[in-house]
Design an enzyme around this catalytic site. Sequence first.
Site: not given
Ligand code: NAD
Length: 480
Positions: A251, A272, A284, A322
């Site tokens: 994001s 995204h 996106e 965003n």
């Molecule tokens: P989260 O913390 O819920 O999940 C991240 C997961 O990645 C965890 O389960 C962790 O164990 C795993 N992980 C970390 N390093 C790793 C690796 N090297 N190999 C394999 N697994 C690994 O995070 P999230 O909220 O799902 O966000 C993930 C991505 O999505 C981020 O880049 C965030 O910016 C983006 N995003 C989040 C949202 C939101 O609302 N949460 C919305 C759009 C985009």
Amino acid sequence: ATISLILQRRWKKAKRLGFADECVPPRVMENAARMLVLSGHPKRQLPFMQRMMNGPLKGVVASQAKKQVAVRARPEHYPAPYAILDMWANYGGNALAVPAGKPTSMEAIAASPTTKNLVRVYYLQERLKGFGKDSDFAPKHLHVIGAGVMGGDIAAWAALRGLTVTLQDQSIERIAPAIHRAAIAFKRKLRDDTQVRFALDRLIPDPSGQGVRQADVVIEAIFENLEAKQKLFADIEAIAKPDAVLASNTSSLKLEDIAAGLKHPSRLIGIHFFNPVAMMPLVEVVEGRESDPQALKKGLAFVRKIDKLALPVKSAPGFLVNAVLAPYMQEAMRCVDEGIAPEVVDEAALAFGMPLGPIELADTVGLDIAVAAGKQLASGISEPPRKLMELVNAGHLGRKTGRGFYTYNQGKPQKGAVGQVPTGLADRLVTPFLAAAQRCVEQGVVADAELADAGVIFGTGFAPFRGGPMNYLKERNEQP
Ligand code: NAD
């Protein structure tokens, strides 16, 4: 005679509800129809309650129905459902019998700005559906890395839509909750147990990341950390198929910085998704400075393939969605800092036509995430909203912790009575939103104003009856 012969087993419900007289297999359909006509079977009568509801109780039913409609749509925003009820209750269901001068007449509804703008929204949606259509890319296997909130739900959605999906995380224990969530979602969506099993069979836990080698599309959704993402993409690039799409769901990180970890940075694009993945129609598709146009095209085709609406955007802070939401939510929180009740701020936005007030939206997204987004997107000069910081420092992060700007009871915000909404409050809230949309068009984040409208409506729920922020600005400027 009313004869409806419904062919398939799943339509048996139609017979139970009284919409069909018989439910038979296609091969005996004509015979069954003939027998039914010749049998002299008396015309089906409506059940007693339905006759009452269509007769003496009509007024009561109409007023109850109006109340139910009002929960979802205000008459000043969406007049058509109210017109249908009026037509049914007072004109025997005949639209042409409603006098032309009445606000509920066909003439008035057809001429209303809402109708014009909703027709526009339909065409905007068609335009989004067109992206990726011209590609012959037919992805069958998706590999998702990171089984958290986003990755887990992206994987589940793609499996539901028929793709084979391998889901990777650091351990099987971290993947398990995502599979559990998927099983619940599949049951709710598919109902048929066999289909649920097939969908679950398509969603394969893959802690060691074997799926990367076969995948047509690889989406990274690990935590927001540049070094970790760079290292991961270097590993992925080494083993992925040379023509596989490599995408990040980031994001807030710059796509160009993540791509620096690749031998061929042009391979990386952004895909995204929005939270919650199953509910949000827009995705996106992000073009970095170096992204290969072919990879982008494939990304758009992939998003279409899983039945989401793809919006091509350029890599820029917050992309489109965003970038417009953040300043609007910050402005709302500043209003709270000035002493305006959250309920009043939210009511002003709802009266404008937003689906959710900005304060409740912040609570829903999570106040920690709101702080991070604000830091990244709001003009670095201003202080973060005071109340927001107080809440976050006290560990009150919104709906997920049971308390944020509102207190939550079983996931529902406990709101006090809404007082008088100050004049001009809605304007004050949407001004930064509109300005950000305009900036995104001027800076080429989206190709044109129409796409800004489409992206903002399907990505934020911005009042569809206003036809999008750019359309609203244009109409407002044209007003005498
Ligand atoms: P989260 O913390 O819920 O999940 C991240 C997961 O990645 C965890 O389960 C962790 O164990 C795993 N992980 C970390 N390093 C790793 C690796 N090297 N190999 C394999 N697994 C690994 O995070 P999230 O909220 O799902 O966000 C993930 C991505 O999505 C981020 O880049 C965030 O910016 C983006 N995003 C989040 C949202 C939101 O609302 N949460 C919305 C759009 C985009």
